[in-house]
Write a protein that holds these residues in place. Structure first.
Motif, mmCIF file in Angstrom:
data_model
loop_
_atom_site.group_PDB
_atom_site.id
_atom_site.type_symbol
_atom_site.label_atom_id
_atom_site.label_comp_id
_atom_site.label_asym_id
_atom_site.label_seq_id
_atom_site.Cartn_x
_atom_site.Cartn_y
_atom_site.Cartn_z
ATOM 1 N N THR B 86 0.940 -0.942 -0.086
ATOM 2 C CA THR B 86 0.178 -0.182 0.102
ATOM 3 C C THR B 86 1.011 1.156 0.107
ATOM 4 O O THR B 86 1.741 1.740 0.997
ATOM 5 N N SER B 87 0.918 1.240 -1.614
ATOM 6 C CA SER B 87 2.629 2.715 -1.544
ATOM 7 C C SER B 87 1.681 4.305 -1.217
ATOM 8 O O SER B 87 2.753 5.171 -0.869
ATOM 9 N N CYS B 88 0.601 4.265 -1.335
ATOM 10 C CA CYS B 88 -0.289 5.699 -1.224
ATOM 11 C C CYS B 88 0.837 7.039 -2.315
ATOM 12 O O CYS B 88 0.568 7.335 -2.884
ATOM 13 N N GLY B 89 1.253 6.124 -3.527
ATOM 14 C CA GLY B 89 2.098 6.616 -4.230
ATOM 15 C C GLY B 89 2.844 7.409 -4.213
ATOM 16 O O GLY B 89 3.901 8.259 -5.198
ATOM 17 N N GLN B 110 -16.018 -9.033 1.500
ATOM 18 C CA GLN B 110 -17.090 -9.548 2.220
ATOM 19 C C GLN B 110 -18.116 -9.465 1.353
ATOM 20 O O GLN B 110 -18.755 -10.751 1.828
ATOM 21 N N GLU B 111 -18.163 -8.450 0.267
ATOM 22 C CA GLU B 111 -19.840 -9.006 -0.728
ATOM 23 C C GLU B 111 -18.915 -9.967 -1.787
ATOM 24 O O GLU B 111 -19.623 -10.665 -2.609
ATOM 25 N N GLY B 112 -17.818 -10.107 -1.501
ATOM 26 C CA GLY B 112 -17.333 -11.209 -2.207
ATOM 27 C C GLY B 112 -16.282 -10.724 -3.654
ATOM 28 O O GLY B 112 -16.414 -11.523 -4.808
ATOM 29 N N MET B 113 -16.512 -9.667 -3.639
ATOM 30 C CA MET B 113 -15.902 -8.628 -4.625
ATOM 31 C C MET B 113 -14.252 -8.921 -4.786
ATOM 32 O O MET B 113 -13.754 -9.337 -4.093
ATOM 33 N N VAL B 114 -13.897 -9.185 -5.832
ATOM 34 C CA VAL B 114 -12.542 -9.597 -6.830
ATOM 35 C C VAL B 114 -11.658 -8.645 -6.906
ATOM 36 O O VAL B 114 -11.641 -7.735 -7.780
ATOM 37 N N SER B 115 -10.968 -8.339 -5.826
ATOM 38 C CA SER B 115 -10.270 -7.012 -6.381
ATOM 39 C C SER B 115 -8.277 -7.275 -7.161
ATOM 40 O O SER B 115 -7.819 -8.446 -7.300
ATOM 41 N N LEU B 116 -8.712 -6.415 -8.094
ATOM 42 C CA LEU B 116 -7.400 -6.761 -9.395
ATOM 43 C C LEU B 116 -5.641 -5.906 -8.963
ATOM 44 O O LEU B 116 -5.207 -6.286 -8.965
ATOM 45 N N GLY B 117 -5.945 -5.457 -8.079
ATOM 46 C CA GLY B 117 -5.262 -4.966 -7.827
ATOM 47 C C GLY B 117 -4.953 -3.264 -7.326
ATOM 48 O O GLY B 117 -5.688 -3.260 -7.205
ATOM 49 N N LYS B 118 -3.760 -2.266 -7.197
ATOM 50 C CA LYS B 118 -4.209 -0.987 -6.266
ATOM 51 C C LYS B 118 -3.805 -0.081 -7.875
ATOM 52 O O LYS B 118 -2.664 -0.302 -7.981
ATOM 53 N N THR B 119 -4.493 0.995 -7.870
ATOM 54 C CA THR B 119 -4.126 2.027 -8.443
ATOM 55 C C THR B 119 -3.405 3.225 -7.942
ATOM 56 O O THR B 119 -3.135 3.357 -7.143
ATOM 57 N N ASN B 120 -2.381 3.611 -9.457
ATOM 58 C CA ASN B 120 -1.984 4.548 -9.460
ATOM 59 C C ASN B 120 -2.837 5.979 -8.433
ATOM 60 O O ASN B 120 -4.133 5.314 -8.960
ATOM 61 N N MET B 121 -1.601 6.897 -8.159
ATOM 62 C CA MET B 121 -2.427 8.071 -7.526
ATOM 63 C C MET B 121 -1.651 9.296 -7.149
ATOM 64 O O MET B 121 0.109 9.067 -7.104
ATOM 65 N N ASP B 122 -1.827 10.735 -7.480
ATOM 66 C CA ASP B 122 -0.550 11.235 -6.895
ATOM 67 C C ASP B 122 -0.835 11.565 -5.343
ATOM 68 O O ASP B 122 -0.897 10.332 -4.560
ATOM 69 N N GLU B 123 0.873 11.802 -4.775
ATOM 70 C CA GLU B 123 1.841 10.842 -3.831
ATOM 71 C C GLU B 123 1.204 11.360 -2.281
ATOM 72 O O GLU B 123 0.579 12.789 -2.932
ATOM 73 N N PHE B 124 0.429 10.495 -1.932
ATOM 74 C CA PHE B 124 -0.333 11.235 -0.783
ATOM 75 C C PHE B 124 -1.468 11.988 -1.226
ATOM 76 O O PHE B 124 -2.223 12.522 -0.140
ATOM 77 N N ALA B 125 -2.345 11.888 -2.343
ATOM 78 C CA ALA B 125 -3.514 12.230 -2.462
ATOM 79 C C ALA B 125 -3.459 13.582 -3.134
ATOM 80 O O ALA B 125 -4.748 14.593 -3.215
#
Lengths: 95, 482
Positions: B86-89, B110-125
């Motif tokens: 979990t990089s926070c960019g 818990q809903e059973g959704m499937v996480s494909l991964g973590k998306t890019n973002m500005d550093e610390f938003a």
């Protein structure tokens, strides 16, 4: 308010940020222009206005002072840069 | 499959048209094929995604599936995900593997959704263009020369490019709505306190709010129903029931009055964006909406107020990154102060350092009243503007940003120019209101979003208007050619 390189060095020290000395003038210029933007606030009279710290004016919720979490020290220290016997290691503070 | 909305995918899974494993493989293949150009993901979790998909298929076979079970999504890399980086960019958290998951992530798991991964973002938003990411800029799928917006730029670009049907985002000053506008997708920033902030890495705690990003309002309604709700672990979470956002989608719009803030349509708004909004207003009029001019007289003060409050809170929140407990540590520190200073100096990028220093300055001895207190007083004036407007109208409509997506590199050397981009979004965060961006058309090939703003906790009304608009328009169905 215009900040000079000494001001940047002082603020960087307060924030415990090492700033490359070749960059301090660039930071001084950027921070000065940001503060000029921010200073537009001073044109408004707000003497009679209460400051607003929460968008719904809600107050902090409290809970009973009871232990609710299990000990997770080993798990939480797995990401630490340096650990020994459950302690976080830092350079020597007291001679 | 990849052209279906989340709602259509839910139907397809329920009817057995395809399995979650097939769906997940299709999206992973698409990420592998296209994301080298777009750079919307920081981390792709292929193995755990396939395992979660198989678990979802088994759950469905056992008759225990919910509406969202088996549907893939991606999480903005600001949400802690147990066992996944979990990089926070930021370089600061390049090596940080979260020991627990955010409440939002847990709820969707818990809903059973499937996480494909973590998306890019500005550093610390901290940014409006996704150019401040340690992992490089994201390209707008509509035009590789354009930014995707920020800070949830990776989430928006991935949805637009059909690399995921949905994603989580966070919005502190426009970070869901502006990238949604720039990438032609639908995004909702809920009321402050509606969605738990626990496990969402803090930027400005009195403004941060997580929310859904997807192709349609209906998809956002499904996601928000799963994401929202009281969380005892977040001390600012609101104790209030969560409505079924989907059931309100079909209400007719006749009798609804929407305000047009004159300050949002004045100088500074690009004429091509204004034209798109005028066409959207006519479409809504045809659906029975009445429009009324209103005023938010303190609008121009939103930028100065925000750029004190957000950096001040950030300077405090980011003090936790000290090189001791997690995150980057410098080599061979001479003493403790050297460890702090060099770890932070090396771990943070330029924009994060600027905001920490502005915040530190504003909170330093002798300046508190002139900056932080003053900004909080103006925050109340801005909020009173909105509340007064909502005495006259049900919702507000305006632009999300003054222009369409700007070109990469065109603003990132001048922080003040970048901050001025946020004029129509910041006030909504300062007032804690819900707001959303809905695709309303294109200008010179780049998407334009319209912003809908509601009173506190009126997310259902926003989604209702957006859904009715999307029933008679097809802007949200357009896909970029990759």
């Amino acid at each position: 308010m215009a900040l000079n390189q000494d001001d940047v060095a002082k603020v960087a020290h307060l924030a415990r940020l090492a700033i490359d000395s070749s960059n301090t003038q660039a930071y001084a210029d950027d921070l000065t222009s940001i503060l000029a933007l921010v200073d537009q606030m001073q044109t408004v009279d707000t003497q009679q206005v209460d400051p607003m710290s929460h968008p719904l004016d809600a107050t902090q919720r409290l809970r009973p002072d009871e232990v609710t979490e299990a000990d997770q020290r080993n798990l939480l220290q797995q990401g630490a840069p340096a650990v020994e016997q459950g302690l976080f290691l830092v350079p020597k503070v007291i001679e | 499959m990849i052209d279906l909305t989340l709602t259509q995918l839910a139907d397809g899974l329920a009817q057995g048209d395809f399995t979650s494993r097939e769906l997940t493989d299709a999206y992973l293949a698409r990420i592998a094929e296209h994301d080298a150009q777009i750079n919307s993901f920081i981390t792709v979790t292929e193995d755990s995604a396939r395992q979660a998909a198989e678990a979802a298929d088994a759950r469905r076979a056992a008759g225990q599936a919910s509406l969202l079970t088996g549907i893939p999504l991606a999480h903005k890399d600001i949400f802690c995900t147990q066992g996944v980086r979990t990089s926070c960019g930021s370089k600061m958290l390049d090596n940080f593997v979260a020991p627990y998951s955010a409440t939002v992530v847990e709820k969707l798991d818990q809903e059973g959704m499937v996480s494909l991964g973590k998306t890019n973002m500005d550093e610390f938003a901290m940014g409006s263009s996704n150019e401040s990411s340690f992992y490089g800029p994201v390209r707008n799928p509509w035009d590789a020369q354009a930014v995707p917006g920020g800070s949830s730029g990776g989430s928006a670009a991935a949805i637009a490019a059909r690399l995921t049907p949905a994603a989580t985002g966070t919005d502190t000053g426009g970070s869901i709505r502006q990238p949604a506008s720039f990438c032609g997708i639908t995004g909702l920033k809920p009321t402050y306190g509606r969605v738990s902030r626990w496990g969402m890495i803090a930027y400005a705690s009195s403004l941060d709010q997580g929310g859904p990003m997807a192709r349609t309002a209906e998809d956002c309604a499904l996601l928000l129903s799963a994401m929202a709700g009281f969380d005892p672990k977040d001390s600012t979470s609101i104790q209030r029931g969560v409505p079924d956002y989907r059931s309100a989608l079909d209400s007719p719009l006749s009798g609804l009055t929407i305000g047009l803030p004159k300050e949002y349509f004045g100088d500074g708004l690009d004429a091509s964006v204004a034209d798109v909004l005028q066409a959207a207003i006519r479409e809504l009029e045809a659906l029975g909406v009445t429009f009324k001019d209103v005023s938010l007289p303190n609008t121009r003060l939103a930028i100065p107020s925000y750029y004190v409050i957000a950096p001040a809170e950030a300077s405090s929140n980011l003090s936790r990154f000290d090189g001791v407990r997690f995150g980057h540590r410098c080599e061979n520190p001479q003493d403790l102060e050297d460890l702090y200073k060099r770890s932070r100096g090396e771990g943070f990028g330029a924009e994060v350092k600027r905001r920490i220093m502005i915040g530190t300055y504003a909170l330093s001895e002798g300046f508190y009243d002139a900056y932080y207190r003053k900004a909080q007083q103006i925050r109340r004036l801005l909020t009173q503007d909105f509340l007064a407007a909502f005495n006259e109208v049900d919702l507000l409509l305006g632009p999300v940003a003054p222009t369409t997506a700007f070109n990469l590199g065109s603003k990132n050397n001048d922080p003040v120019q970048m901050y001025l981009e946020d004029i129509y979004t910041l006030g909504i965060n300062l007032a804690g209101l819900p707001g959303m961006s809905v695709p309303a058309g294109f200008a010179a090939g780049r998407p334009v979003g319209m912003q809908l703003i509601g009173p506190h906790f009126e997310e259902a009304r926003l989604l209702n208007v957006a859904h009715q608009y999307q029933r008679v328009t097809d802007h949200h169905q357009q896909a970029p050619a990759l």
